[in-house]
Motif scaffolding. Structure first.
Motif, PDB file in Angstrom:
ATOM      1  N   LYS A  42       0.904  -1.185  -0.033  1.00 45.87           N
ATOM      2  CA  LYS A  42       0.025  -0.039  -0.091  1.00 45.87           C
ATOM      3  C   LYS A  42       1.027   1.254   0.020  1.00 45.87           C
ATOM      4  CE  LYS A  42      -4.167  -1.765   2.324  1.00 45.87           C
ATOM      5  NZ  LYS A  42      -4.082  -2.697   3.282  1.00 45.87           N
ATOM      6  N   CYS A  43       1.821   1.310  -0.459  1.00 43.01           N
ATOM      7  CA  CYS A  43       2.845   2.408  -0.780  1.00 43.01           C
ATOM      8  C   CYS A  43       2.230   3.296  -2.038  1.00 43.01           C
ATOM      9  CB  CYS A  43       4.319   2.006  -1.324  1.00 43.01           C
ATOM     10  SG  CYS A  43       5.034   0.833  -0.497  1.00 43.01           S
ATOM     11  N   SER A  44       2.708   4.591  -1.795  1.00 42.57           N
ATOM     12  CA  SER A  44       2.290   5.530  -2.832  1.00 42.57           C
ATOM     13  C   SER A  44       3.319   5.946  -3.808  1.00 42.57           C
ATOM     14  CB  SER A  44       1.847   6.646  -2.409  1.00 42.57           C
ATOM     15  OG  SER A  44       0.540   6.709  -1.633  1.00 42.57           O
ATOM     16  N   LEU A  45       3.286   6.057  -5.077  1.00 36.50           N
ATOM     17  CA  LEU A  45       4.426   6.529  -5.984  1.00 36.50           C
ATOM     18  C   LEU A  45       3.937   8.178  -6.106  1.00 36.50           C
ATOM     19  CD1 LEU A  45       4.115   3.960  -8.818  1.00 36.50           C
ATOM     20  CD2 LEU A  45       5.952   4.443  -7.091  1.00 36.50           C
ATOM     21  N   SER A  46       5.297   9.075  -6.070  1.00 34.43           N
ATOM     22  CA  SER A  46       5.300  10.119  -6.582  1.00 34.43           C
ATOM     23  C   SER A  46       5.758  10.359  -7.951  1.00 34.43           C
ATOM     24  CB  SER A  46       6.012  11.057  -5.646  1.00 34.43           C
ATOM     25  OG  SER A  46       6.006  12.211  -5.872  1.00 34.43           O
ATOM     26  N   HIS A  47       4.949  10.841  -8.745  1.00 34.86           N
ATOM     27  CA  HIS A  47       5.127  10.909 -10.266  1.00 34.86           C
ATOM     28  C   HIS A  47       5.722  12.245 -10.576  1.00 34.86           C
ATOM     29  CE1 HIS A  47       5.184  10.694 -14.471  1.00 34.86           C
ATOM     30  NE2 HIS A  47       4.103  11.334 -14.764  1.00 34.86           N
ATOM     31  N   CYS A  48       7.122  12.210 -10.803  1.00 35.88           N
ATOM     32  CA  CYS A  48       7.807  13.640 -11.133  1.00 35.88           C
ATOM     33  C   CYS A  48       8.147  13.783 -12.556  1.00 35.88           C
ATOM     34  CB  CYS A  48       9.159  13.399 -10.411  1.00 35.88           C
ATOM     35  SG  CYS A  48       8.868  13.143  -8.423  1.00 35.88           S
ATOM     36  N   PRO A  49       7.295  14.004 -13.463  1.00 32.03           N
ATOM     37  CA  PRO A  49       7.347  14.154 -14.955  1.00 32.03           C
ATOM     38  C   PRO A  49       8.475  15.256 -15.335  1.00 32.03           C
ATOM     39  CG  PRO A  49       5.216  14.934 -14.405  1.00 32.03           C
ATOM     40  CD  PRO A  49       5.778  14.482 -13.208  1.00 32.03           C
ATOM     41  N   ALA A  50       8.323  16.268 -14.683  1.00 29.76           N
ATOM     42  CA  ALA A  50       9.278  17.358 -15.063  1.00 29.76           C
ATOM     43  C   ALA A  50      10.666  17.204 -15.083  1.00 29.76           C
ATOM     44  CB  ALA A  50       9.072  18.593 -14.368  1.00 29.76           C
ATOM     45  N   SER A  51      10.976  16.385 -13.554  1.00 30.67           N
ATOM     46  CA  SER A  51      12.147  15.828 -13.716  1.00 30.67           C
ATOM     47  C   SER A  51      12.729  14.804 -14.250  1.00 30.67           C
ATOM     48  CB  SER A  51      12.382  15.677 -12.074  1.00 30.67           C
ATOM     49  OG  SER A  51      13.450  14.651 -11.696  1.00 30.67           O
ATOM     50  N   ASN A  52      11.824  13.732 -14.570  1.00 28.90           N
ATOM     51  CA  ASN A  52      12.180  12.721 -15.536  1.00 28.90           C
ATOM     52  C   ASN A  52      12.378  13.016 -17.050  1.00 28.90           C
ATOM     53  OD1 ASN A  52      11.493  11.223 -13.246  1.00 28.90           O
ATOM     54  ND2 ASN A  52       9.812  10.419 -13.795  1.00 28.90           N
ATOM     55  N   THR A  53      11.797  14.238 -17.455  1.00 30.13           N
ATOM     56  CA  THR A  53      12.215  14.740 -18.647  1.00 30.13           C
ATOM     57  C   THR A  53      13.493  15.561 -18.518  1.00 30.13           C
ATOM     58  OG1 THR A  53       9.773  14.878 -19.242  1.00 30.13           O
ATOM     59  CG2 THR A  53      11.531  16.145 -20.561  1.00 30.13           C
ATOM     60  N   PHE A  54      13.704  16.456 -17.724  1.00 26.85           N
ATOM     61  CA  PHE A  54      14.636  17.236 -17.612  1.00 26.85           C
ATOM     62  C   PHE A  54      15.979  16.688 -17.440  1.00 26.85           C
ATOM     63  CE2 PHE A  54      17.373  20.873 -15.469  1.00 26.85           C
ATOM     64  CZ  PHE A  54      17.329  21.767 -16.562  1.00 26.85           C
ATOM     65  N   ILE A  55      16.142  15.665 -16.680  1.00 25.76           N
ATOM     66  CA  ILE A  55      17.558  14.647 -16.468  1.00 25.76           C
ATOM     67  C   ILE A  55      17.372  13.650 -17.275  1.00 25.76           C
ATOM     68  CG2 ILE A  55      18.486  15.993 -14.721  1.00 25.76           C
ATOM     69  CD1 ILE A  55      17.541  13.961 -12.801  1.00 25.76           C
ATOM     70  N   SER A  56      16.468  13.406 -18.192  1.00 29.40           N
ATOM     71  CA  SER A  56      16.390  12.438 -19.108  1.00 29.40           C
ATOM     72  C   SER A  56      16.302  10.909 -18.423  1.00 29.40           C
ATOM     73  CB  SER A  56      17.835  12.279 -19.936  1.00 29.40           C
ATOM     74  OG  SER A  56      17.765  13.619 -20.564  1.00 29.40           O
ATOM     75  N   SER A  57      15.232  10.978 -17.455  1.00 35.86           N
ATOM     76  CA  SER A  57      15.254   9.602 -16.710  1.00 35.86           C
ATOM     77  C   SER A  57      14.502   8.824 -17.404  1.00 35.86           C
ATOM     78  CB  SER A  57      14.693   9.951 -15.497  1.00 35.86           C
ATOM     79  OG  SER A  57      15.753  10.653 -14.572  1.00 35.86           O
ATOM     80  N   GLY A  58      13.354   9.258 -18.161  1.00 34.53           N
ATOM     81  CA  GLY A  58      12.542   8.117 -18.575  1.00 34.53           C
ATOM     82  C   GLY A  58      10.791   8.648 -18.581  1.00 34.53           C
ATOM     83  N   GLU A  59      10.010   7.506 -19.028  1.00 33.78           N
ATOM     84  CA  GLU A  59       8.531   8.233 -19.029  1.00 33.78           C
ATOM     85  C   GLU A  59       7.842   7.010 -18.101  1.00 33.78           C
ATOM     86  OE1 GLU A  59       9.132   7.589 -23.043  1.00 33.78           O
ATOM     87  OE2 GLU A  59       8.298   9.833 -23.492  1.00 33.78           O
ATOM     88  N   ALA A  60       7.161   7.320 -16.961  1.00 36.06           N
ATOM     89  CA  ALA A  60       6.796   6.404 -16.183  1.00 36.06           C
ATOM     90  C   ALA A  60       5.190   6.190 -16.828  1.00 36.06           C
ATOM     91  CB  ALA A  60       6.628   6.723 -14.908  1.00 36.06           C
ATOM     92  N   PRO A  61       4.813   4.861 -16.806  1.00 30.28           N
ATOM     93  CA  PRO A  61       3.303   4.415 -17.312  1.00 30.28           C
ATOM     94  C   PRO A  61       2.459   4.590 -16.153  1.00 30.28           C
ATOM     95  CG  PRO A  61       4.723   2.488 -16.517  1.00 30.28           C
ATOM     96  CD  PRO A  61       5.603   3.584 -16.381  1.00 30.28           C
ATOM     97  N   ILE A  62       2.197   5.902 -15.952  1.00 24.32           N
ATOM     98  CA  ILE A  62       1.224   6.115 -14.867  1.00 24.32           C
ATOM     99  C   ILE A  62      -0.071   5.659 -15.083  1.00 24.32           C
ATOM    100  CG2 ILE A  62       0.653   8.294 -13.530  1.00 24.32           C
ATOM    101  CD1 ILE A  62       3.440   7.528 -12.776  1.00 24.32           C
ATOM    102  N   LYS A  63      -0.371   5.876 -16.146  1.00 26.31           N
ATOM    103  CA  LYS A  63      -2.019   5.419 -16.332  1.00 26.31           C
ATOM    104  C   LYS A  63      -2.203   3.971 -15.833  1.00 26.31           C
ATOM    105  CE  LYS A  63      -6.171   6.351 -18.291  1.00 26.31           C
ATOM    106  NZ  LYS A  63      -6.906   7.132 -19.373  1.00 26.31           N
ATOM    107  N   LYS A  64      -1.280   3.186 -16.131  1.00 23.61           N
ATOM    108  CA  LYS A  64      -1.280   1.653 -15.847  1.00 23.61           C
ATOM    109  C   LYS A  64      -1.201   1.640 -14.372  1.00 23.61           C
ATOM    110  CE  LYS A  64       1.402  -2.445 -16.294  1.00 23.61           C
ATOM    111  NZ  LYS A  64       1.758  -2.574 -14.990  1.00 23.61           N
ATOM    112  N   TYR A  65      -0.344   2.452 -13.800  1.00 23.67           N
ATOM    113  CA  TYR A  65      -0.236   2.294 -12.076  1.00 23.67           C
ATOM    114  C   TYR A  65      -1.352   2.316 -11.591  1.00 23.67           C
ATOM    115  CZ  TYR A  65       5.036   2.245 -13.091  1.00 23.67           C
ATOM    116  OH  TYR A  65       6.221   2.054 -13.244  1.00 23.67           O
TER     117      TYR A  65
END
Ligand code: GUN
Ligand code: ZN
Length: 535
Positions: A374-397
């Motif tokens: 029952k943990c939560s995720l924190s989605h950080c899309p601006a960061s994931n784009t800026f430092i080229s980390s990737g694209e998290a499949p949030i709708k699936k989660y």
């Protein structure tokens, strides 16, 4: 690192007017008033003045000449309220009257007044004639065209200490970015109390003025300045989780680590400090257990932190599976754990009060474990784009894995201080994910695209659930706290045209999300108290 307790004590002493949480300095920058917090309660302040009748706009406790005018009278808000009481469901409450008691709790919600025939004040007086509160209340008429109220944002992942670096580091990937930019600057900050004070005040003021009423913060490994940060949260009136960064293993930048004993001592001092700091009648700041990420912690530290969280019933925050190289290194550093999530799980760090930031490259087994715990995720899309980390499949989660997902600015991996900006980024990133499917796979495309309602949910109720406040914040409901922001669409970057008042609310909200910014957020209330007022 030096022990800075004496330094900090001296610094706080010499700036006591700035630090004491109950002093009321209100500064005015760029037409924005930051209204220092004071007590909600009359019995704590002799000579309290309350408002006798309808006073629109400025409440009495902003009156600078009257000392201790801190009681917040019963308050009525009349206007349009928009929220997402459940995932994907946008609800608009038109012509609605909300009553908020002096402790900041929503007392009633009465919707659909007939503007011509019904008088909300008459309704209130009549309904509450036996309660006494009808004699002393204030009334906000928020019915201007193109204005609406939404819940305050919850930013579930933000590094206060990294604020000076916002915008720096484009395209340097995570592990290099940490070594070259982040560790040196966090280390320097912790050692300079005057710099720390500037940075911490500014990030709190900035996020508040962007409508963030609650945030889960990382500071640095330095405990005294972390306590200072909590003081500033109280001073400015933002709810906050205060995370002293815990890390005892940093071979790439050995200056910036501490041994386990001083880390755990620092945590205990922080917990005690925060217990003392909170007003007796409300909890606004809470400590949060913050192992930076698996790579910067030994097993022993992770284990001690897991135990501490269990013993003291504390929330936990950390990073997980943000970047491909990071995931590979975690496998090397913890060869006995099959995956990243299991490293945390082995040390009791995955609980229903855990926020895991990023989660871009989670394996299905990890996703199932996160769901089970029952943990939560924190989605950080601006960061994931800026430092080229990737694209998290949030709708699936959200929809297939049934995991609670919230939003984080991740300053300064992220360049946005505003959760509104992150909400926008979350939708755009999901569109990019959808474009990877062949044109023939239209169904698959739709399955990854986030809607505005999904984004607003993550920014508000999803965030509230992530920090353990799902019953208290994140939407408008009787018994919840009034943490809210007033949006005026017709300012800043947005020009509205008179005939557009007939636009459906869903279009007006989309305009706010895609074209708006902090200039559209003109009032912010936290805990029922007005904390931001813009001209
Ligand atoms: N984005 C981000 N990821 C991290 N992983 C470990 N530390 C950090 C940090 O400060 N920022
Ligand atoms: Zn982060």
């Amino acid at each position: 690192m030096n022990n800075q307790s004496d330094d900090v004590a001296a610094f706080i002493e010499s700036h006591s007017q700035e630090y004491l949480p109950r002093t009321p300095p209100s500064d005015n920058e760029n037409g924005c008033k930051y209204l220092a917090r004071t007590s909600n309660h009359q019995h704590q302040c002799a000579g309290t003045k309350s408002v006798n009748m309808t006073s629109v706009g400025v409440p009495s406790y902003m009156d600078k000449d009257v000392k201790c005018t801190t009681a917040i009278p019963y308050t009525l808000y009349y206007g349009t309220f928009i929220h997402t009481p459940e995932l994907g469901k946008l609800e608009v409450l038109n012509n609605t009257l909300i009553g908020v008691n002096s402790e900041g709790y929503i007392d009633f919600i009465q919707s659909d007044f007939n503007e011509d025939d019904d008088d909300p004040i008459y309704f209130f007086r009549n309904t509450y004639k036996n309660s006494g509160s009808w004699k002393h209340f204030q009334f906000y008429d928020l019915r201007d065209t193109f204005q609406f109220v939404v819940p305050g944002f919850v930013d579930t992942h933000i590094h206060a200490s990294q604020y000076p670096n916002v915008g720096v580091g484009l395209n340097i990937q995570l592990l290099d970015w940490l070594t070259k930019i982040t560790f040196p600057s966090e280390n320097a900050l912790g050692e300079n109390m005057s710099m720390t004070h500037q940075v911490y005040s500014k990030i709190i003021k900035k996020t508040l003025s962007c409508g963030t009423t609650c945030a889960s913060y990382f500071t640095t490994i330095d405990q005294p300045s972390t306590t200072l940060f909590a003081n500033l949260l109280l001073q400015y009136g933002q709810r906050g989780f205060v995370g002293k960064v815990c890390m005892d293993h940093n071979p790439v930048y050995p200056d910036y680590e501490e041994d386990i004993d001083s880390c755990m001592d620092g945590m205990k001092t922080l917990i005690d400090d925060l217990e003392r700091l909170n007003p007796s009648d409300e909890i606004l700041v809470k400590p949060i257990v913050t192992p930076r990420f698996a790579l910067s912690c030994t097993d022993k530290l992770l284990s001690d932190l897991g135990k501490l969280s269990k013993e003291r019933n504390l929330n936990i925050q950390t990073h997980i599976s943000e970047n491909v190289k990071e995931v590979e290194q975690v496998k090397q550093q913890f060869p006995n754990d099959k995956n990243y999530a299991l490293v945390y799980d082995r040390h009791q760090l995955l609980t229903e009060k855990t926020i895991l930031a990023h989660g871009v490259y989670l394996e299905q087994e990890e996703i199932d474990l996160i769901k089970q715990r029952k943990c939560s995720l924190s989605h950080c899309p601006a960061s994931n784009t800026f430092i080229s980390s990737g694209e998290a499949p949030i709708k699936k989660y959200l929809y297939e894995d049934d995991i609670n997902v919230s939003l984080g600015t991740d300053v300064s991996g992220g360049f946005e201080q505003s959760i509104l900006g992150v909400l926008k980024q979350s939708i755009l990133v999901s569109h990019h994910l959808s474009m990877k499917f062949e044109p023939k796979d239209d169904d698959k495309k739709e399955n990854v695209k986030l809607s505005v309602a999904d984004g607003l949910y993550m920014a508000t109720l999803g965030g509230a659930k992530a920090v353990g406040y799902g019953q208290m914040l994140g939407s408008f409901a009787v018994g919840k706290k009034f943490d809210a922001q007033l949006i005026d669409l017709d300012r800043g970057n947005i020009d509205m045209f008179s005939w557009q008042h007939t636009l459906p609310w869903k279009d007006l909200i989309a305009k706010w999300v895609f074209s708006g910014d902090d200039r559209n957020c003109i009032k912010v209330w936290c805990n029922g108290r007005l904390v931001i007022l813009k001209n």
